[in-house]
Design an enzyme around this catalytic site. Structure first.
Site, short mmCIF file in Angstrom:
data_model
loop_
_atom_site.label_atom_id
_atom_site.label_comp_id
_atom_site.label_asym_id
_atom_site.label_seq_id
_atom_site.Cartn_x
_atom_site.Cartn_y
_atom_site.Cartn_z
CD GLU A 60 42.23 33.87 43.47
OE1 GLU A 60 42.24 34.95 44.09
OE2 GLU A 60 41.64 33.71 42.39
NE ARG A 90 41.60 32.17 35.84
CZ ARG A 90 41.96 33.43 35.99
NH1 ARG A 90 42.91 33.95 35.24
NH2 ARG A 90 41.39 34.19 36.90
CB THR A 92 39.08 30.59 38.13
OG1 THR A 92 40.20 31.47 38.20
CG2 THR A 92 38.30 30.91 36.86
CE LYS A 147 38.25 37.70 41.78
NZ LYS A 147 39.12 36.59 41.40
C1 3PG Z 1 42.07 37.03 38.04
O1 3PG Z 1 42.77 36.44 37.21
O2 3PG Z 1 41.32 36.53 38.88
C2 3PG Z 1 42.14 38.48 37.97
O3 3PG Z 1 41.74 38.82 36.69
C3 3PG Z 1 43.51 39.00 38.20
O4 3PG Z 1 43.49 40.25 37.66
P1 3PG Z 1 44.83 40.99 37.24
O5 3PG Z 1 45.52 40.06 36.28
O6 3PG Z 1 44.40 42.28 36.65
O7 3PG Z 1 45.63 41.15 38.50
#
Ligand code: 3PG
Length: 222
Positions: free
Chosen positions: A49, A53, A77, A137
């Site tokens: 994924e 960002r 995101t 999710k």
């Molecule tokens: C994301 O960035 O979508 C999630 O916050 C990933 O979470 P993590 O860094 O705790 O795995």
């Protein structure tokens, strides 16, 4: 949505379920996308994924999709229809979002694109269900109550399935995978931004090998 689009979405969900883990990655330079994809593939986690960002996100999705057709490349995101369109145009096969955005969900529905919206509460799950969403999710999973929350949601929403993300790593991955409603677990621990920026793809491959082994240990599917 046509029957073909519906079956494509189901096929992606099945594939995510077989893989069991969705590495969440933030890429600053799209030139690193091919090496990152190769490390995940050879580590046995053929899925990623790419978070929208950074300015490099769409280019990274495109590079991975072209270089590694066997990699399930999604975008994360995704907060607007413009981002959803950009990600799909770049080749993303699924979209993840931290929120339930009605416009994004509707656009994905009209275009046969798998969207996995973020939820944290029963009200938000109910909202997603009303939009016709089958997979959500749980985000941020650990803050939202983790596996206890998932097990509590099950009797109320028996058809809903989850990609919990946020606070999951190799320590608690198996606990999440044991929950029947969990399709796959997302997380940045396999390929954190710093390791990608440093070009440390050997470590990323090693973490993918470990994650794939945990998935096999719980599900025995591979
Ligand atoms: C994301 O960035 O979508 C999630 O916050 C990933 O979470 P993590 O860094 O705790 O795995």
């Amino acid at each position: 949505m046509s029957a073909v689009q519906r079956s494509n979405r189901s096929a992606v969900i099945s594939r995510l379920g077989e893989i069991g883990v969705v590495p969440v990655v933030t890429i600053d330079r799209s030139e690193q996308a091919a090496d990152l994809g190769a490390a995940l593939l050879s580590g046995g986690i053929p899925c990623v994924e790419v978070t929208f960002r950074t300015a490099a996100a769409a280019g990274a999705v495109e590079k991975m999709t072209v270089t590694h057709p066997d990699l399930q490349v999604g975008a994360g995101t995704v907060l607007s229809v413009a981002q959803a369109r950009q990600a799909v145009d770049a080749g993303a096969r699924f979209l993840m979002s931290p929120v339930v955005d009605l416009e994004v969900v509707e656009w994905c529905g009209s275009n046969g694109v798998l969207i996995v919206p973020g939820v944290m509460s029963p009200t938000e799950i109910g909202r997603a269900v009303r939009c016709g969403v089958e997979l959500v999710k749980l985000f941020p999973a650990e803050v939202a109550g983790g596996t206890d929350a998932l097990r509590s949601f099950a009797p109320v929403f028996p058809h809903v399935r989850y990609v919990p993300t946020g606070g999951i790593d190799e320590q608690n991955l198996s606990r999440y995978l044991e929950v029947p409603s969990v399709v796959a677990c997302g997380g940045s621990w396999l390929a954190p931004r710093e390791l990608i920026a440093d070009g440390d793809f050997d470590r990323i491959e090693q973490r993918a090998i470990e994650a794939a082994s945990i998935v096999r240990g719980v599900r025995g599917t591979r």
